[in-house]
Enzyme design. Structure first.
Site, PDB file in Angstrom:
ATOM      1  N   GLN A 104     117.709  19.889 -48.736  1.00 30.31           N
ATOM      2  CA  GLN A 104     118.198  18.592 -48.279  1.00 30.31           C
ATOM      3  C   GLN A 104     119.566  18.226 -48.865  1.00 30.31           C
ATOM      4  OE1 GLN A 104     114.111  16.702 -49.098  1.00 30.31           O
ATOM      5  NE2 GLN A 104     114.841  15.494 -47.370  1.00 30.31           N
ATOM      6  N   ARG A 156     113.928  15.102 -60.735  1.00 33.37           N
ATOM      7  CA  ARG A 156     113.086  16.070 -60.029  1.00 33.37           C
ATOM      8  C   ARG A 156     113.927  16.739 -58.947  1.00 33.37           C
ATOM      9  NH1 ARG A 156     108.918  15.110 -55.287  1.00 33.37           N
ATOM     10  NH2 ARG A 156     108.325  17.283 -55.074  1.00 33.37           N
ATOM     11  N   HIS A 162     109.656  23.376 -52.009  1.00 36.46           N
ATOM     12  CA  HIS A 162     109.835  22.171 -51.193  1.00 36.46           C
ATOM     13  C   HIS A 162     110.241  22.634 -49.789  1.00 36.46           C
ATOM     14  CE1 HIS A 162     110.512  17.598 -51.581  1.00 36.46           C
ATOM     15  NE2 HIS A 162     110.657  17.871 -50.301  1.00 36.46           N
ATOM     16  N   ASN A 191     105.396  20.974 -52.937  1.00 37.45           N
ATOM     17  CA  ASN A 191     105.600  19.623 -52.450  1.00 37.45           C
ATOM     18  C   ASN A 191     104.853  19.435 -51.129  1.00 37.45           C
ATOM     19  OD1 ASN A 191     107.107  16.972 -52.518  1.00 37.45           O
ATOM     20  ND2 ASN A 191     107.659  17.722 -50.486  1.00 37.45           N
ATOM     21  N   GLU A 192     103.872  18.549 -51.128  1.00 32.38           N
ATOM     22  CA  GLU A 192     103.198  18.099 -49.910  1.00 32.38           C
ATOM     23  C   GLU A 192     102.642  19.224 -49.037  1.00 32.38           C
ATOM     24  OE1 GLU A 192     105.905  15.464 -47.887  1.00 32.38           O
ATOM     25  OE2 GLU A 192     105.705  13.937 -49.423  1.00 32.38           O
ATOM     26  N   ASN A 252     103.241  11.477 -53.887  1.00 25.80           N
ATOM     27  CA  ASN A 252     104.347  11.016 -53.040  1.00 25.80           C
ATOM     28  C   ASN A 252     103.787   9.923 -52.158  1.00 25.80           C
ATOM     29  OD1 ASN A 252     105.695  13.122 -54.207  1.00 25.80           O
ATOM     30  ND2 ASN A 252     106.045  14.254 -52.310  1.00 25.80           N
ATOM     31  N   TYR A 307     104.713   6.608 -49.520  1.00 25.58           N
ATOM     32  CA  TYR A 307     105.704   5.847 -48.749  1.00 25.58           C
ATOM     33  C   TYR A 307     105.092   4.661 -48.021  1.00 25.58           C
ATOM     34  CZ  TYR A 307     109.004   9.527 -49.747  1.00 25.58           C
ATOM     35  OH  TYR A 307     109.829  10.388 -50.405  1.00 25.58           O
ATOM     36  N   GLU A 329     107.474  10.757 -55.670  1.00 28.49           N
ATOM     37  CA  GLU A 329     108.405  10.253 -54.638  1.00 28.49           C
ATOM     38  C   GLU A 329     107.942   8.882 -54.196  1.00 28.49           C
ATOM     39  OE1 GLU A 329     108.969  12.702 -51.113  1.00 28.49           O
ATOM     40  OE2 GLU A 329     109.272  14.490 -52.341  1.00 28.49           O
ATOM     41  N   TRP A 360     112.724   8.270 -54.469  1.00 28.53           N
ATOM     42  CA  TRP A 360     113.273   9.168 -53.453  1.00 28.53           C
ATOM     43  C   TRP A 360     114.285   8.369 -52.662  1.00 28.53           C
ATOM     44  CZ3 TRP A 360     112.966  14.306 -52.661  1.00 28.53           C
ATOM     45  CH2 TRP A 360     113.613  14.779 -51.515  1.00 28.53           C
ATOM     46  N   GLU A 390     117.388  14.544 -43.750  1.00 28.31           N
ATOM     47  CA  GLU A 390     116.011  14.069 -43.613  1.00 28.31           C
ATOM     48  C   GLU A 390     115.283  14.969 -42.599  1.00 28.31           C
ATOM     49  OE1 GLU A 390     114.039  12.436 -45.363  1.00 28.31           O
ATOM     50  OE2 GLU A 390     112.471  11.833 -43.985  1.00 28.31           O
ATOM     51  N   TRP A 391     115.279  16.259 -42.870  1.00 25.49           N
ATOM     52  CA  TRP A 391     114.564  17.254 -42.094  1.00 25.49           C
ATOM     53  C   TRP A 391     114.797  17.085 -40.594  1.00 25.49           C
ATOM     54  CZ3 TRP A 391     113.626  20.785 -45.541  1.00 25.49           C
ATOM     55  CH2 TRP A 391     113.329  20.408 -46.842  1.00 25.49           C
TER      56      TRP A 391
HETATM   57  C1  PNW Z   1     108.638  13.549 -47.892  1.00 31.57           C
HETATM   58  N1  PNW Z   1     105.360  11.052 -42.870  1.00 31.57           N
HETATM   59  O1  PNW Z   1     108.238  13.917 -46.625  1.00 31.57           O
HETATM   60  C2  PNW Z   1     109.393  14.745 -48.449  1.00 31.57           C
HETATM   61  O2  PNW Z   1     108.844  15.258 -49.623  1.00 31.57           O
HETATM   62  C3  PNW Z   1     110.862  14.527 -48.582  1.00 31.57           C
HETATM   63  O3  PNW Z   1     111.510  15.767 -48.575  1.00 31.57           O
HETATM   64  C4  PNW Z   1     111.353  13.582 -47.510  1.00 31.57           C
HETATM   65  O4  PNW Z   1     112.737  13.475 -47.465  1.00 31.57           O
HETATM   66  C5  PNW Z   1     110.703  12.247 -47.798  1.00 31.57           C
HETATM   67  O5  PNW Z   1     109.297  12.350 -47.836  1.00 31.57           O
HETATM   68  C6  PNW Z   1     111.054  11.145 -46.819  1.00 31.57           C
HETATM   69  O6  PNW Z   1     110.560  11.438 -45.542  1.00 31.57           O
HETATM   70  C7  PNW Z   1     107.527  13.128 -45.752  1.00 31.57           C
HETATM   71  O7  PNW Z   1     105.726  11.113 -41.675  1.00 31.57           O
HETATM   72  C8  PNW Z   1     107.892  13.177 -44.422  1.00 31.57           C
HETATM   73  O8  PNW Z   1     104.336  10.401 -43.191  1.00 31.57           O
HETATM   74  C9  PNW Z   1     107.169  12.479 -43.490  1.00 31.57           C
HETATM   75  C10 PNW Z   1     106.073  11.738 -43.859  1.00 31.57           C
HETATM   76  C11 PNW Z   1     105.696  11.687 -45.195  1.00 31.57           C
HETATM   77  C12 PNW Z   1     106.433  12.390 -46.136  1.00 31.57           C
END
Ligand code: PNW
Length: 496
Positions: A21, A78, A124, A170-171, A316, A318, A386, A436, A443-444
């Site tokens: 990233q 990290r 990652h 990671n995830e 992590n 969100y 995160e 984060w 952002e992927w």
């Molecule tokens: C994480 N969702 O990914 C990743 O670890 C990071 O690399 C990324 O930049 C960050 O969160 C923000 O998106 C996610 O759709 C991507 O629920 C998508 C989801 C959750 C985590």
């Protein structure tokens, strides 16, 4: 306003990033290709035309970035290590690339010179492309774990004198469901999926579950190796970062929705945490729905899982959602637990305030519930590895507008209070927090539009500008740590 909830004086905090990233420099110093290079270049329509070729050019600008990190007051950082910089072809018999090692040596030394504690993530999402070509990457449970173990070994040997905090993966949920042999949705590299019209290969009925097992066993091998060969001399800590939302029932009166919410969390977290944290089989509800599409663990697998005791649970977090049950039988390609996910409940109450990305709403109260649930269920100290958000409309803002990130400041305050409450009120042992992200980055599949950084990145000039949140976070932590309670260790309560 109530005073912020206290955090202990030894609370560890800082910022997080990931190699693909931010680094750029994809062809430099012998780096091999990863599945993300391929995905971005062969399928630009699936990444908004973006790639990590240049990204934030962190590979050349890491000193400047670490200066920002120091200025923000972060105590820990990290980052992730790009597997294909270390072993360009990826495999256990392939050569190690000294120039790749040298980059992370420089980065780690530059952190230590600034008094910042390095936290390294081994994986990652950037699998060496060659491993995908050779045997299908994570679809080959046996091969992939041996190659990952060797990569982990090289990292411990070469960096473990200075890196004392390791995160294996990671995830793994996102890896299995979104990406790598794109096992379910095909939204991430390299995008296999049988339910995504943009994809022509893959089998979503089986592949996510196979990949999940490969990741669980790869993690276990890497931890068992650390425990056996490195822990004694290096005296570090090791864990994993699991994502997962908290789910509330869509209709709080309906038992079926309550069960759906619980089932959703089992499919999200229990899938990995049962074997990894408890050395147990997958949750029963997964076995019931998926039958033998869910690969079994052998006795030898369980023995390895037991050897792979870890030090912490990396979380992590969100956002959260509501879960509504479905009456129809689960489809073969369902990976949620046969339910509908919603951002509003039956009464039309939204789960939280919208952010700058559709899937994320600010849900601090549910963060507290999530922390407490995870601590009670799995009993490990928690590091939030995160947490963060893009502000509403941030993708359309100029730099001058974007640095006034009031939404993000409030998001951090509210989420730090949730950490405090889960500790002080619910007795959870939460030891650290990483925002984060240190800077806006790739952002992927959302490309460069969605900005999660506390630093604004101008992608034309690559100039960095601190946003307000970056400069305020230190004060937020200091305020909370000043009125600190003594750092005590809580035992998980029984029968949650
Ligand atoms: C994480 N969702 O990914 C990743 O670890 C990071 O690399 C990324 O930049 C960050 O969160 C923000 O998106 C996610 O759709 C991507 O629920 C998508 C989801 C959750 C985590």
């Amino acid at each position: 306003m109530a005073p912020p909830t206290p955090l202990p004086a030894d609370f560890e905090w800082g910022f997080a990033t990931a190699a693909y990233q931010i680094e750029g420099a994809v062809d430099e110093d012998g780096r091999g290709k990863s599945i993300w290079d391929t995905f971005c270049h062969l399928e630009p329509t699936r990444t908004k035309g973006a790639s990590g070729d240049i990204a934030c050019d962190h590979y050349h600008r890491y000193e400047e970035d670490l200066d920002l990190l120091s200025r923000y007051g972060g105590k820990a950082y990290r980052f992730s290590i790009s597997w294909s910089r270390i072993i360009p072809l990826g495999g256990r018999n392939d050569p190690v690339n000294e120039a790749g090692i040298a980059f992370y040596d420089r980065l780690i030394d530059a952190l230590l010179a600034r008094g910042i504690v390095p936290w390294a993530t081994l994986y990652h999402w950037d699998l060496p492309q060659k491993l995908h070509d050779r045997y299908g990457g994570w679809l080959d449970v046996e091969e992939s774990q041996l190659d990952f173990e060797r990569f982990a070994k090289i990292c411990y040997e070469r960096f473990g004198d200075r890196v004392k905090n390791w995160i294996t993966l990671n995830e793994p949920w996102i890896v299995s469901i979104f990406q790598d042999k794109g096992y379910a949705t095909g939204g991430n590299a390299p995008g296999r999926s049988s339910i995504n019209p943009q994809s022509s290969e893959g089998n979503t009925a089986t592949e996510p579950w196979t990949v999940g097992k490969a990741l669980i066993m790869s993690h276990a091998r890497a931890v068992a190796l650390y425990n056996k060969k490195f822990r004694g001399t290096q005296k570090g800590r090791i864990g994993i970062s699991l994502n997962g939302d908290f789910y509330e029932p869509w209709d709080s009166e309906d038992e079926r929705d309550k069960m759906a919410a619980e089932r959703r969390m089992e499919f999200h977290i229990g899938w990995f945490a049962n074997p990894i944290c408890l050395a147990q089989d997958y949750p029963i509800c997964m076995r019931e729905q998926l039958g033998d599409r869910l690969p079994a663990f052998t006795e030898a697998d369980f023995a390895l899982l037991r050897e792979a005791k870890m030090d912490f649970y990396g979380m992590n977090y969100y956002t959260s959602q509501f879960a509504r049950h479905r009456d129809e039988p689960a489809s073969e390609t369902d990976f949620l637990g046969n339910l509908i996910e919603l951002q509003e409940n039956k009464q039309g109450v939204p789960v939280g305030e919208p952010s700058g990305v559709h899937w994320l709403r600010s849900t601090p109260d549910l963060f507290r519930k999530h922390l407490t649930r995870v601590y009670r269920k799995y009993g490990l100290p928690i590091y939030v590895t995160e947490n963060g958000c893009p502000c509403p409309e941030e993708d359309k803002m100029t730099r001058t507008e974007a640095v006034e990130d009031t939404y993000r400041i409030r998001y951090f305050q509210d989420h730090l209070d949730a950490v405090g409450l889960s500790r002080t009120e619910d007795g959870s042992d939460i030891k650290g927090y990483f925002a984060w992200s240190l800077m806006d980055n790739l952002e992927w599949s959302d490309g460069y539009g969605v900005r999660f950084g506390v630093t604004f990145t101008d992608y034309k000039t690559l100039e960095r500008t601190p946003k307000k949140s970056a400069l305020l976070l230190k004060g937020m932590f200091e305020d909370r740590m000043k009125q600190s309670v003594s750092p005590e260790t809580h035992l998980p309560s029984e029968g949650f």
